[in-house]
Write a protein that holds these residues in place. Sequence first.
Motif, mmCIF file in Angstrom:
data_model
loop_
_atom_site.group_PDB
_atom_site.id
_atom_site.type_symbol
_atom_site.label_atom_id
_atom_site.label_comp_id
_atom_site.label_asym_id
_atom_site.label_seq_id
_atom_site.Cartn_x
_atom_site.Cartn_y
_atom_site.Cartn_z
ATOM 1 N N ILE A 2 0.832 -1.202 0.000
ATOM 2 C CA ILE A 2 0.000 0.000 0.000
ATOM 3 C C ILE A 2 0.868 1.254 0.000
ATOM 4 O O ILE A 2 0.627 2.198 -0.751
ATOM 5 C CB ILE A 2 -0.947 0.001 1.212
ATOM 6 N N ILE A 3 1.890 1.266 0.868
ATOM 7 C CA ILE A 3 2.769 2.430 0.948
ATOM 8 C C ILE A 3 3.485 2.645 -0.387
ATOM 9 O O ILE A 3 3.637 3.782 -0.857
ATOM 10 C CB ILE A 3 3.798 2.269 2.080
ATOM 11 N N GLY A 4 3.934 1.551 -1.015
ATOM 12 C CA GLY A 4 4.595 1.661 -2.303
ATOM 13 C C GLY A 4 3.668 2.204 -3.375
ATOM 14 O O GLY A 4 4.036 3.102 -4.149
ATOM 15 N N LEU A 5 2.438 1.691 -3.430
ATOM 16 C CA LEU A 5 1.462 2.177 -4.396
ATOM 17 C C LEU A 5 1.115 3.643 -4.128
ATOM 18 O O LEU A 5 0.951 4.437 -5.063
ATOM 19 C CB LEU A 5 0.196 1.328 -4.347
ATOM 20 N N PHE A 6 1.004 3.984 -2.847
ATOM 21 C CA PHE A 6 0.719 5.364 -2.463
ATOM 22 C C PHE A 6 1.823 6.295 -2.967
ATOM 23 O O PHE A 6 1.565 7.361 -3.534
ATOM 24 C CB PHE A 6 0.631 5.474 -0.935
ATOM 25 N N THR A 7 3.086 5.883 -2.751
ATOM 26 C CA THR A 7 4.224 6.715 -3.135
ATOM 27 C C THR A 7 4.275 6.937 -4.634
ATOM 28 O O THR A 7 4.469 8.061 -5.113
ATOM 29 C CB THR A 7 5.540 6.076 -2.654
ATOM 30 N N VAL A 8 4.100 5.850 -5.390
ATOM 31 C CA VAL A 8 4.154 5.941 -6.852
ATOM 32 C C VAL A 8 2.983 6.755 -7.391
ATOM 33 O O VAL A 8 3.134 7.554 -8.322
ATOM 34 C CB VAL A 8 4.164 4.532 -7.479
ATOM 35 N N THR A 9 1.798 6.567 -6.793
ATOM 36 C CA THR A 9 0.590 7.188 -7.333
ATOM 37 C C THR A 9 0.425 8.642 -6.920
ATOM 38 O O THR A 9 0.083 9.497 -7.733
ATOM 39 C CB THR A 9 -0.654 6.390 -6.896
ATOM 40 N N PHE A 10 0.681 8.942 -5.625
ATOM 41 C CA PHE A 10 0.405 10.278 -5.101
ATOM 42 C C PHE A 10 1.643 11.056 -4.659
ATOM 43 O O PHE A 10 1.539 12.236 -4.323
ATOM 44 C CB PHE A 10 -0.567 10.182 -3.915
ATOM 45 N N GLY A 11 2.805 10.386 -4.594
ATOM 46 C CA GLY A 11 4.013 11.076 -4.160
ATOM 47 C C GLY A 11 4.372 10.746 -2.712
ATOM 48 O O GLY A 11 3.523 10.320 -1.924
ATOM 49 N N TRP A 12 5.662 10.962 -2.353
ATOM 50 C CA TRP A 12 6.141 10.529 -1.044
ATOM 51 C C TRP A 12 5.562 11.347 0.099
ATOM 52 O O TRP A 12 5.398 10.838 1.212
ATOM 53 C CB TRP A 12 7.670 10.564 -1.005
ATOM 54 N N LYS A 13 5.225 12.619 -0.134
ATOM 55 C CA LYS A 13 4.663 13.443 0.943
ATOM 56 C C LYS A 13 3.292 12.930 1.372
ATOM 57 O O LYS A 13 2.993 12.847 2.568
ATOM 58 C CB LYS A 13 4.575 14.899 0.499
ATOM 59 N N VAL A 14 2.469 12.591 0.386
ATOM 60 C CA VAL A 14 1.137 12.046 0.694
ATOM 61 C C VAL A 14 1.280 10.680 1.368
ATOM 62 O O VAL A 14 0.571 10.372 2.330
ATOM 63 C CB VAL A 14 0.290 11.940 -0.578
ATOM 64 N N ALA A 15 2.212 9.858 0.869
ATOM 65 C CA ALA A 15 2.438 8.538 1.467
ATOM 66 C C ALA A 15 2.920 8.664 2.907
ATOM 67 O O ALA A 15 2.490 7.907 3.785
ATOM 68 C CB ALA A 15 3.459 7.752 0.634
ATOM 69 N N LEU A 16 3.800 9.631 3.171
ATOM 70 C CA LEU A 16 4.304 9.839 4.533
ATOM 71 C C LEU A 16 3.187 10.304 5.460
ATOM 72 O O LEU A 16 3.076 9.836 6.602
ATOM 73 C CB LEU A 16 5.437 10.864 4.518
ATOM 74 N N PHE A 17 2.354 11.218 4.977
ATOM 75 C CA PHE A 17 1.209 11.687 5.774
ATOM 76 C C PHE A 17 0.288 10.513 6.117
ATOM 77 O O PHE A 17 -0.137 10.352 7.258
ATOM 78 C CB PHE A 17 0.435 12.756 5.003
ATOM 79 N N TYR A 18 -0.017 9.687 5.115
ATOM 80 C CA TYR A 18 -0.875 8.523 5.326
ATOM 81 C C TYR A 18 -0.266 7.581 6.357
ATOM 82 O O TYR A 18 -0.957 7.108 7.265
ATOM 83 C CB TYR A 18 -1.072 7.806 3.988
ATOM 84 N N PHE A 19 1.032 7.312 6.227
ATOM 85 C CA PHE A 19 1.712 6.387 7.142
ATOM 86 C C PHE A 19 1.663 6.911 8.574
ATOM 87 O O PHE A 19 1.302 6.174 9.508
ATOM 88 C CB PHE A 19 3.164 6.184 6.712
ATOM 89 N N VAL A 20 2.033 8.178 8.781
ATOM 90 C CA VAL A 20 2.066 8.758 10.126
ATOM 91 C C VAL A 20 0.666 8.774 10.735
ATOM 92 O O VAL A 20 0.474 8.439 11.915
ATOM 93 C CB VAL A 20 2.656 10.183 10.091
ATOM 94 N N MET A 21 -0.325 9.152 9.936
ATOM 95 C CA MET A 21 -1.700 9.231 10.438
ATOM 96 C C MET A 21 -2.216 7.856 10.833
ATOM 97 O O MET A 21 -2.749 7.664 11.940
ATOM 98 C CB MET A 21 -2.595 9.836 9.349
#
Length: 301
Positions: free
Chosen positions: A104-123
């Motif tokens: 999920i994190i990998g797909l998030f990073t590729v699709t929306f960028g690392w900032k969005v993926a980091l926000f999602y992970f922390v939240m």
Amino acid sequence: MFDQTSVYNTLNMFAFLAIELSILFLVISYIVGILQEYIPPAKIQNILSSKNGKGYIVAGFLGAITPFCSCSTIPFLKGLIRAQAGFGTMMVFLFASPLLNPIIIGLFTVTFGWKVALFYFVMAMSVSVLAGYLLEKLGFEKHIKAEAYLEPKTAPKCCGSKPKPVNKWSKIWKSTWTDFKKVLPYLFGGIAIGSMIYGFMPAEFVAKFASSDNPFAIPVAAVIGIPLYIRAEAVIPLSAALAAKGMGLGAVMALIIGSAGASLTEVVLLKSIFKNQIIMAFLFIVIAMAISAGYLYSLVF
């Protein structure tokens, strides 16, 4: 009547996402398989049985590196219960495992960028740890069904038995390929739906009902994500298409958390372990996490 440009855009988007996300899934799954070779379930259960405060954080990160499917999460959770693991850490694992796995994190990073993926992970990590801690302090452990503590007569083989490989590397690859074939219908289904939305759905429709200007878009997205039962492998490319059409990223975040964090199938499986009080708390926390993440994202970004 279909517009030729719309058909071309749909097929182009499908081909691009199918190749990119398939490669990403296989690579990340193989890496995770290597990690799981050195972190067996027995060791995870031992770590989560710890009574110190670090167990909550450890449970979150263990959930993050163990991308279990619905059919294997529940038997593993039963194993934790029988091993007398801490209730709070078990709940952290239950929340974190489907939300934070590397795929999920990998797909998030590729699709929306690392900032969005980091926000999602922390939240997702923060809410999972806090939820597990609060549920234990509030005494929800008493709502575990008594039969959940009993040893099964035969060990269930949820995902099927695998033939013995020549070496551990081929074993990991066979497991990776088996998992990929299982998610392939969901992955390609999500890509197909997302590509068609990208190619054919009028941008005005999305902008009107799911844009960042609609204050109700986020809670609606959070709630409908659960009964939709869209796996993360499918909902992320679908959400990317919706975002491209004008859907607010706060609503996208809420939809992904709602659909990845819980499903009707998972709730049915959890009823074999938990009484309704925990089930309701579980659903409430997932929906609250999705809504709060959506609104917070809209404020921060």
